[in-house]
Every structure is written in structure tokens, then in C-alpha cells.
Write a protein that holds these residues in place. Sequence first.
Motif, PDB file in Angstrom:
ATOM      1  N   PRO A  68      28.372 -11.298 -57.406  1.00  0.00           N
ATOM      2  CA  PRO A  68      27.751 -12.209 -58.379  1.00  0.00           C
ATOM      3  C   PRO A  68      27.187 -11.439 -59.566  1.00  0.00           C
ATOM      4  O   PRO A  68      26.810 -10.273 -59.448  1.00  0.00           O
ATOM      5  CB  PRO A  68      26.642 -12.890 -57.571  1.00  0.00           C
ATOM      6  N   GLN A  69      27.113 -12.094 -60.700  1.00  0.00           N
ATOM      7  CA  GLN A  69      26.568 -11.492 -61.909  1.00  0.00           C
ATOM      8  C   GLN A  69      25.176 -12.060 -62.167  1.00  0.00           C
ATOM      9  O   GLN A  69      25.014 -13.271 -62.343  1.00  0.00           O
ATOM     10  CB  GLN A  69      27.472 -11.765 -63.108  1.00  0.00           C
ATOM     11  N   ALA A  70      24.186 -11.199 -62.169  1.00  0.00           N
ATOM     12  CA  ALA A  70      22.805 -11.641 -62.389  1.00  0.00           C
ATOM     13  C   ALA A  70      22.537 -11.805 -63.880  1.00  0.00           C
ATOM     14  O   ALA A  70      23.216 -11.213 -64.728  1.00  0.00           O
ATOM     15  CB  ALA A  70      21.826 -10.627 -61.805  1.00  0.00           C
ATOM     16  N   SER A  71      21.518 -12.621 -64.186  1.00  0.00           N
ATOM     17  CA  SER A  71      21.031 -12.741 -65.559  1.00  0.00           C
ATOM     18  C   SER A  71      19.597 -12.236 -65.602  1.00  0.00           C
ATOM     19  O   SER A  71      18.938 -12.068 -64.570  1.00  0.00           O
ATOM     20  CB  SER A  71      21.072 -14.195 -66.026  1.00  0.00           C
ATOM     21  N   GLY A  72      19.099 -12.022 -66.797  1.00  0.00           N
ATOM     22  CA  GLY A  72      17.745 -11.510 -66.949  1.00  0.00           C
ATOM     23  C   GLY A  72      16.684 -12.440 -66.400  1.00  0.00           C
ATOM     24  O   GLY A  72      15.601 -11.999 -66.014  1.00  0.00           O
ATOM     25  N   GLN A  73      16.977 -13.745 -66.343  1.00  0.00           N
ATOM     26  CA  GLN A  73      16.001 -14.710 -65.858  1.00  0.00           C
ATOM     27  C   GLN A  73      15.937 -14.766 -64.335  1.00  0.00           C
ATOM     28  O   GLN A  73      14.984 -15.325 -63.774  1.00  0.00           O
ATOM     29  CB  GLN A  73      16.325 -16.109 -66.408  1.00  0.00           C
ATOM     30  N   ASP A  74      16.929 -14.214 -63.667  1.00  0.00           N
ATOM     31  CA  ASP A  74      16.959 -14.257 -62.205  1.00  0.00           C
ATOM     32  C   ASP A  74      15.867 -13.370 -61.610  1.00  0.00           C
ATOM     33  O   ASP A  74      15.477 -12.347 -62.202  1.00  0.00           O
ATOM     34  CB  ASP A  74      18.320 -13.789 -61.682  1.00  0.00           C
ATOM     35  N   ALA A  99      25.474   1.596 -53.249  1.00  0.00           N
ATOM     36  CA  ALA A  99      24.872   0.278 -53.409  1.00  0.00           C
ATOM     37  C   ALA A  99      25.938  -0.810 -53.531  1.00  0.00           C
ATOM     38  O   ALA A  99      25.816  -1.881 -52.923  1.00  0.00           O
ATOM     39  CB  ALA A  99      23.953   0.264 -54.626  1.00  0.00           C
ATOM     40  N   VAL A 100      26.989  -0.558 -54.294  1.00  0.00           N
ATOM     41  CA  VAL A 100      28.069  -1.550 -54.439  1.00  0.00           C
ATOM     42  C   VAL A 100      28.745  -1.774 -53.091  1.00  0.00           C
ATOM     43  O   VAL A 100      29.061  -2.914 -52.709  1.00  0.00           O
ATOM     44  CB  VAL A 100      29.076  -1.091 -55.508  1.00  0.00           C
ATOM     45  N   ASP A 101      28.949  -0.681 -52.345  1.00  0.00           N
ATOM     46  CA  ASP A 101      29.560  -0.810 -51.020  1.00  0.00           C
ATOM     47  C   ASP A 101      28.687  -1.667 -50.098  1.00  0.00           C
ATOM     48  O   ASP A 101      29.178  -2.554 -49.391  1.00  0.00           O
ATOM     49  CB  ASP A 101      29.763   0.583 -50.422  1.00  0.00           C
ATOM     50  N   LEU A 102      27.367  -1.416 -50.118  1.00  0.00           N
ATOM     51  CA  LEU A 102      26.463  -2.198 -49.282  1.00  0.00           C
ATOM     52  C   LEU A 102      26.391  -3.654 -49.750  1.00  0.00           C
ATOM     53  O   LEU A 102      26.281  -4.571 -48.923  1.00  0.00           O
ATOM     54  CB  LEU A 102      25.065  -1.571 -49.293  1.00  0.00           C
ATOM     55  N   ALA A 103      26.461  -3.872 -51.045  1.00  0.00           N
ATOM     56  CA  ALA A 103      26.454  -5.244 -51.561  1.00  0.00           C
ATOM     57  C   ALA A 103      27.625  -6.026 -50.980  1.00  0.00           C
ATOM     58  O   ALA A 103      27.487  -7.201 -50.591  1.00  0.00           O
ATOM     59  CB  ALA A 103      26.518  -5.234 -53.086  1.00  0.00           C
ATOM     60  N   ARG A 104      28.779  -5.402 -50.914  1.00  0.00           N
ATOM     61  CA  ARG A 104      29.959  -6.076 -50.359  1.00  0.00           C
ATOM     62  C   ARG A 104      29.780  -6.341 -48.862  1.00  0.00           C
ATOM     63  O   ARG A 104      30.269  -7.352 -48.337  1.00  0.00           O
ATOM     64  CB  ARG A 104      31.212  -5.241 -50.620  1.00  0.00           C
ATOM     65  N   ARG A 105      29.091  -5.472 -48.186  1.00  0.00           N
ATOM     66  CA  ARG A 105      28.826  -5.706 -46.763  1.00  0.00           C
ATOM     67  C   ARG A 105      27.839  -6.864 -46.582  1.00  0.00           C
ATOM     68  O   ARG A 105      27.966  -7.664 -45.651  1.00  0.00           O
ATOM     69  CB  ARG A 105      28.289  -4.430 -46.113  1.00  0.00           C
ATOM     70  N   PHE A 106      26.819  -6.938 -47.481  1.00  0.00           N
ATOM     71  CA  PHE A 106      25.876  -8.062 -47.395  1.00  0.00           C
ATOM     72  C   PHE A 106      26.587  -9.396 -47.636  1.00  0.00           C
ATOM     73  O   PHE A 106      26.313 -10.393 -46.956  1.00  0.00           O
ATOM     74  CB  PHE A 106      24.744  -7.879 -48.416  1.00  0.00           C
ATOM     75  N   VAL A 107      27.508  -9.408 -48.600  1.00  0.00           N
ATOM     76  CA  VAL A 107      28.281 -10.628 -48.872  1.00  0.00           C
ATOM     77  C   VAL A 107      29.130 -10.985 -47.655  1.00  0.00           C
ATOM     78  O   VAL A 107      29.234 -12.160 -47.264  1.00  0.00           O
ATOM     79  CB  VAL A 107      29.158 -10.445 -50.126  1.00  0.00           C
ATOM     80  N   SER A 108      29.717  -9.971 -47.043  1.00  0.00           N
ATOM     81  CA  SER A 108      30.540 -10.189 -45.859  1.00  0.00           C
ATOM     82  C   SER A 108      29.737 -10.780 -44.703  1.00  0.00           C
ATOM     83  O   SER A 108      30.266 -11.538 -43.883  1.00  0.00           O
ATOM     84  CB  SER A 108      31.183  -8.872 -45.426  1.00  0.00           C
ATOM     85  N   MET A 109      28.450 -10.460 -44.655  1.00  0.00           N
ATOM     86  CA  MET A 109      27.576 -10.975 -43.593  1.00  0.00           C
ATOM     87  C   MET A 109      27.134 -12.410 -43.860  1.00  0.00           C
ATOM     88  O   MET A 109      26.404 -13.003 -43.051  1.00  0.00           O
ATOM     89  CB  MET A 109      26.351 -10.067 -43.450  1.00  0.00           C
ATOM     90  N   ALA A 119      21.176  -4.876 -52.380  1.00  0.00           N
ATOM     91  CA  ALA A 119      20.670  -6.245 -52.476  1.00  0.00           C
ATOM     92  C   ALA A 119      20.727  -6.745 -53.918  1.00  0.00           C
ATOM     93  O   ALA A 119      21.122  -7.892 -54.177  1.00  0.00           O
ATOM     94  CB  ALA A 119      19.240  -6.307 -51.950  1.00  0.00           C
ATOM     95  N   ILE A 120      20.360  -5.889 -54.869  1.00  0.00           N
ATOM     96  CA  ILE A 120      20.396  -6.269 -56.289  1.00  0.00           C
ATOM     97  C   ILE A 120      21.813  -6.667 -56.699  1.00  0.00           C
ATOM     98  O   ILE A 120      22.031  -7.719 -57.331  1.00  0.00           O
ATOM     99  CB  ILE A 120      19.892  -5.105 -57.169  1.00  0.00           C
ATOM    100  N   TYR A 121      22.806  -5.851 -56.345  1.00  0.00           N
ATOM    101  CA  TYR A 121      24.192  -6.143 -56.737  1.00  0.00           C
ATOM    102  C   TYR A 121      24.731  -7.393 -56.037  1.00  0.00           C
ATOM    103  O   TYR A 121      25.628  -8.070 -56.567  1.00  0.00           O
ATOM    104  CB  TYR A 121      25.097  -4.952 -56.429  1.00  0.00           C
TER     105      TYR A 121
END
Length: 560
Positions: free
Chosen positions: A154-160, A43-53, A78-80
Motif C-alpha cells: 500500500p502507498q501511504a499519504s502524509g495524513q495517514d 523492511a520491505v521483505d517483512l512488509a510483504r510477510r505482514f501482508v501475507s499474514m 509495519a510502515i511499508y
Amino acid sequence: MADFATLGEALDYAATGARGMNFHDARGTLLRSYPYSDLRDDAVDLARRFVSMGFKPGDRLALVAETGPEFAACFFGAIYAGLWPVPLPLPTSFGGRDAYVDQLVVMLTSSDPSLFLFPPELADFATAAAERKGIKALDWTDLSGVEPSSVDLPQASGQDIGYLQYSSGSTRFPHGVAVSHRALLDNLRAHSIGVEVQDTDRVVSWLPWYHDMGLVGCMLSPIANQISVDYLKTEDFARRPLAWLDLVSRNPGTTLSYSPTFGYDICSRRMSSQTRAADRFDLSRWRIAGNGADMIRPDVMQAFVDSFADAGFKAQAFCPSYGLAEATLAVSIMPPGEGIRLELVEESELSGVGTPAQERPRRYRAIVNCGKPVEGMEIEVRGADGDILADRSIGKVWVRGTSIMEGYFRDPESTAACMVGGWLDTGDMGYLSNGYIFIVGRAKDMIIINGRNHWPQDIEWAVEQLPGFKSGDIAAFAITGPSGEETPAVLVHCRVSDAGERSRLRDDIRERVRAITGISPVVELIPPRSLPRTSSGKLSRTKARNLYLSGEIQPFDVAA
């Protein structure tokens, strides 16, 4: 239990342990073990790919919710990355290619995603839907060709907002429920307290991940509570229902598994009267047999007990519950060990006409107790004027709590129509009794004839008592008759070919319905498997009515 600020934190913690997901084929053979530690890494690896896109926090990522490690990794990727995953349904057996593509187009229009991911075997469907909306679409195996970004995530918060959840019946006017991290974790914690989750628990599930009971109850909850899960694909369960019970029997420590009523019904019907369940199954460790997502049928539950008691299944393992996507999932849960508890309610109370006419026999329906509100949830039953009703008075069910949705995505009008002062109008009718909630039916399904209210399930269940029918064979709803007045219509799966037999069957059905409603209905005999289902397998009366009125459901010719 689920004591985290965000879903990402929950997976971070689960990844430090040795538990995870296990995926099985239609015969229950283990295909892949997927520890939560591997899920997090992917998931972390895919998160970095989504950011790269080039995707930014708050962008939507639509993805077909196939039960497998790819969807799980993309969802948490997506969550990360701060994106909002949007699980979309798999094709159903009803309607074919065009109906499925149309359904995807509607949900893609509503969610407006930046990217649509799908499994390779659904490329034809998914690309057709994406092209109609001008949305970028990729087979999720194509993500391997994207270079991961090295920037901090990015760091999510509980309100997000964590994700968007569409209801199982979403068709023409879908409502994407926006669920925050806080609402999700509060509901997962309340659910785990309600079923008294233990460190030794293990889950088996065939429920689809695009439905809230499958996604929240059987994917996200086990992660947040560090429980291992054994998965069977929904389509494999449909082909071999008893494989579900094989998995429960085969995996040591399996104690939790959930299903709508129809799942228990299918298993009971598949058991041969000449076969002893004890020769194949061991259900003695099954501690929580959850029931939900549809009206709970006492007769079906009893049939399941009768079929599998000798395999060690205990009736008190049944755990009725009530919930909806707008409340994240759980609203009420029966305390473990109390099983199915019923109350008999007289027909006149259900229909809201007061004291029954003396000349008509009194009829009762058994209403299943759906338990007590989960921690942090309040339930009120209100009358038409908004006043709170006394115990055992039937009215509209309203709920309030920290896990209620933020609102419908980009639909403030629909949000305002069901949320008032922090309270959610569920659209369900029911009553409270000594702190327990009893659900009677959906307000929009009610059939009103000559000022009297009739519940479609009462009509359907009455017809099912005739020989040759099973659960899901009948759909009842109201139509406008030739005289301009509302008339009950009943569509019935017919498996007999003789014209005389069909004519007698229609007459029997008409008399059965007239005895309940006091009015002669329109009865149509239709081919088996004609009645549409929602993505979670429930009968869709609204769609059945629309298809019948449009001529897409063609009844058999029956002599008058």
C-alpha cells in the motif's frame, strides 16, 4: 532535511546513500553495521510477510523496542505495510516480572494490536502478557518462516497515521499518541533546523527506542536526515555509563548526542577525582549535547563541565530543549552555541502567592532556559481563566503546530480534555521571556498546602544538598494527614544502618523541608533503589505515592 511526505519515503532516500546504524556492546565494541539500504531491504521483505499474514492498513503491530536491527526492520516493515507500529518498553530493574507483564497487558489493551512481536529472550514475559489478552504473539525470528506476499504494498499519504507512541510514564491509564507521517516529518525537519544539522554530523545514542526522545530524536531523525548513528543499549549504558562517552570519543565526526539530566549526572559521578578525563576521552567535537525529557539541573550540568572540560567538552555545547510525545517530540530548542542560560525566580512567584512575607528569607530557584519554539510551533502561557499571560508570568503552557498529535488512540474524552481549537494543553507550567520558554514543573505534581503551591523538585533538590545524597534519591508528594489536611511527604533513600544516625538524618530532612514549606512533613527513610522510575529513567512521583500508600514501599523503622 526531512523533506519527505512519509517515513517510508525518507528511508527510501536514505537507502540510496552509504550511511546507517552501528550497534555496539557494553564495552563499545562494534557488533553490527546496518546500512540504511539493508534496513530498507529487510523492511520491505517483512512488509510483504505482514501482508501475507492477512494484516491490513491501520492494524496495530506491537513490538518490544529493543535497540537492535530486528526492531528497526520490524518497525519499518509495519510502515511499508501500512500498519501502525507500537513500540513497547523493555523491563526495568524496578518491580520484577509481574510488574512488567502487567505493564504490557495495559498497553496491549489500549493499542489492541493484531500481532505482538518480541525478542526471543523476552518470550516468557511477552507470551504471558499476550495470553492474558488473547493476542497473537511471535518471537520476531519466527517471521522468517512466513512466505512473503507478491502483491503491491500500500502507498501511504502524509495524513495517514504512522505509529502510536506511549509516554514513558504509561501505567494504569496509558495514552497512545497517534502520530501522522506529516506531523512526524514536520517535527523532524523543525528539529534538524533547530540544531542546525550538517552533512558532517554523526550521532551517538543510548536512549531507549520506546521513548520519544530515543525513537524520534535518535532513530527516525537520523534516517530522515541521512546521518549515521552509533548505538549503545540502554541497559549497557546503565551498567557502564562512561561507555557512552567512549563512543563519542572513538567515532570520528561524532557531533550530536542527547540525554536527560540524570545521564550527565551518572557520568560525572563515575569519574574518579584522581583520573583526568583527557587521558580517556576526546569530547572536543561534541557540537550538540542535548538536554531534555526531564527538569534540567544547572548544578548537574556544571558538574559535567567540571569533570570533562579537560577532555575538550565545551559548556556551550549544551542544548536544552522542551518537548513531549503529544507534539511528536520537539517544541523548543536552544539555539546552538548559547548553552545553559538561567533566570532566578523568587519562591513566591513560583508558588503563586504574590509578595513574599517579610519575616521569611527570600528564596530563589534557578530556572533553565529551554530555548525558542521550533519552526512551525507556537507557544502560549495562559492563566487559570485562559487569558494569555505577559512575559515572565507563570501559567499553563499551551502549544500549537503542524506536528501536534492527531489525538489519543480511541480516547476522544482524553483528547478533548487537552486539545482545544488546535491548541494542546501540555500540562506543564512555565513562562515566556523574550521569546524563550522556561519550564517550571508539571502542574499535576504541584503540592498545595494551606493554599500555597510548592514544587516537589524544590523540596527534593533541597534535601539532596544534605551529605550522602544524589539525584533520584528523594521523592516528594502530598498525602492526606491524620487531621484530614494535605501534608507533604518525602521518601528518601537511606544508606546508613545505625538507628541513631537514621533518627538524626530524618530530623535534618524534616527541618530542611520545613524551612521551605513552612510545615512539618512526613519523612520516610526507605531502602536504596526503592523509588520507581518511568521507562525513560525519570523518577515517577505518582507511582511512588501509590506504592507508599499501598504499603508496597516499606520504610525503615526510625525511633520518634
